[in-house]
Design an enzyme around this catalytic site. Sequence first.
Site, PDB file in Angstrom:
ATOM      1  N   HIS A   1      -7.010  -2.044   3.898  1.00 12.90           N
ATOM      2  CA  HIS A   1      -6.265  -3.104   3.212  1.00 12.90           C
ATOM      3  C   HIS A   1      -7.191  -3.851   2.256  1.00 12.90           C
ATOM      4  O   HIS A   1      -7.443  -5.047   2.425  1.00 12.90           O
ATOM      5  CB  HIS A   1      -5.652  -4.058   4.234  1.00 12.90           C
ATOM      6  CG  HIS A   1      -4.671  -3.409   5.157  1.00 12.90           C
ATOM      7  ND1 HIS A   1      -5.033  -2.590   6.196  1.00 12.90           N
ATOM      8  CD2 HIS A   1      -3.317  -3.471   5.208  1.00 12.90           C
ATOM      9  CE1 HIS A   1      -3.957  -2.178   6.843  1.00 12.90           C
ATOM     10  NE2 HIS A   1      -2.898  -2.691   6.261  1.00 12.90           N
TER      11      HIS A   1
ATOM     12  N   GLU B   1       3.875   1.902   3.949  1.00 16.22           N
ATOM     13  CA  GLU B   1       2.857   2.422   4.883  1.00 16.22           C
ATOM     14  C   GLU B   1       3.389   3.613   5.693  1.00 16.22           C
ATOM     15  O   GLU B   1       2.626   4.444   6.167  1.00 16.22           O
ATOM     16  CB  GLU B   1       2.389   1.316   5.846  1.00 16.22           C
ATOM     17  CG  GLU B   1       1.503   0.267   5.186  1.00 16.22           C
ATOM     18  CD  GLU B   1       1.028  -0.811   6.146  1.00 16.22           C
ATOM     19  OE1 GLU B   1       0.075  -1.517   5.815  1.00 16.22           O
ATOM     20  OE2 GLU B   1       1.615  -0.970   7.254  1.00 16.22           O
TER      21      GLU B   1
ATOM     22  N   HIS C   1       8.407  -4.039   6.789  1.00 17.70           N
ATOM     23  CA  HIS C   1       7.812  -5.361   6.601  1.00 17.70           C
ATOM     24  C   HIS C   1       7.503  -5.609   5.133  1.00 17.70           C
ATOM     25  O   HIS C   1       7.223  -4.680   4.382  1.00 17.70           O
ATOM     26  CB  HIS C   1       6.586  -5.625   7.476  1.00 17.70           C
ATOM     27  CG  HIS C   1       5.355  -4.765   7.274  1.00 17.70           C
ATOM     28  ND1 HIS C   1       5.355  -3.395   7.268  1.00 17.70           N
ATOM     29  CD2 HIS C   1       4.043  -5.121   7.125  1.00 17.70           C
ATOM     30  CE1 HIS C   1       4.101  -2.935   7.142  1.00 17.70           C
ATOM     31  NE2 HIS C   1       3.294  -3.965   7.034  1.00 17.70           N
TER      32      HIS C   1
ATOM     33  N   HIS D   1       0.291  -1.405  12.959  1.00 18.85           N
ATOM     34  CA  HIS D   1      -1.101  -1.852  13.113  1.00 18.85           C
ATOM     35  C   HIS D   1      -1.263  -3.342  12.819  1.00 18.85           C
ATOM     36  O   HIS D   1      -2.331  -3.781  12.382  1.00 18.85           O
ATOM     37  CB  HIS D   1      -2.009  -1.007  12.211  1.00 18.85           C
ATOM     38  CG  HIS D   1      -1.705  -1.132  10.744  1.00 18.85           C
ATOM     39  ND1 HIS D   1      -1.860  -0.088   9.855  1.00 18.85           N
ATOM     40  CD2 HIS D   1      -1.248  -2.178   9.999  1.00 18.85           C
ATOM     41  CE1 HIS D   1      -1.528  -0.503   8.640  1.00 18.85           C
ATOM     42  NE2 HIS D   1      -1.154  -1.772   8.714  1.00 18.85           N
TER      43      HIS D   1
END
Length: 280
Positions: A59, A240, A193, A12
């Site tokens: 977030h 995530e 990431h 995303h």
Amino acid sequence: MARITAGVTTSHVPAIGAALDHGKSGDDYWKPVFDGYEWTKKWIARERPDVVVLVFNDHATSFSLEMIPTFAIGCADSFAPADEGFGPRPVPRVQGHSDLAWHLAESLIRDEFDITIMNKLDVDHGLTVPMSLMFGQPEAWPVKVIPVAVNVVQFPPPTGNRCYALGEAIRRAVLAYDEDLDVQVWGTGGMSHQLQGPRAGLINAEFDAAFLDRLTADPEALRKLPHIEYLREAGSEGIEMVMWLIMRGALGEDVKELYRFYHVPASNTAVGHLVLEPAQ
Ligand code: DHB
Ligand code: FE
């Protein structure tokens, strides 16, 4: 009766939304990313699901460090795109399915998943970027969406095992809903990431490939993967990916992989995308 017809996973990355919103999706850097979703856009236009249960993480946009539900479900009639600092993205408001969402909340809580009920929730890039990747830039989104928000921002996030079990409970709840609806479950975020610290920029293509393989073929082992392995192998934001296990748990034991896409670079993240179908 309602059915779960497919599962989708996708990263995303917020810069993907910005690229689309600012007319840059054809640029050399971004074109390979958007090309990777062409197959899925055609597939979903044929499938036409009625509702997507969209598992994502906020977030620190609508939630803050003052209030951090581990799992939350959006029961409102609609959800506004959130302002993440540059104004809300120019995307349609997300239409909910309040009746099914309340049914899910009741069923999950009676099934001993004490999920937080959200009657207002502005949705950030975690939800809107997957919508853009799947549907492009329509006037209105062609599906109703039930947001399921998962805390993966503040330690401790839920375990992969708990996420998988929540997916199984979502499956039971959907199958018990007395209306003829095609429901997809999406798991978003990932893949490898890390946005901060000395390892910022970390990508682990080998781990990501194995994760994609295991999600389809061996979720029973994958659900036991401890947090420390996500952090070590996929970076601090790689956690995530536990959200993908909610999608996988909702599909039942055996699935068929219809489509896979993996691409580096997209901002700081390895983009990973799967389309899965429950085995007949
Ligand atoms: C990036 C990726 C994310 O998942 C996120 O939430 C924010 C930024 C990135 O790659 O830049
Ligand atoms: Fe993220």
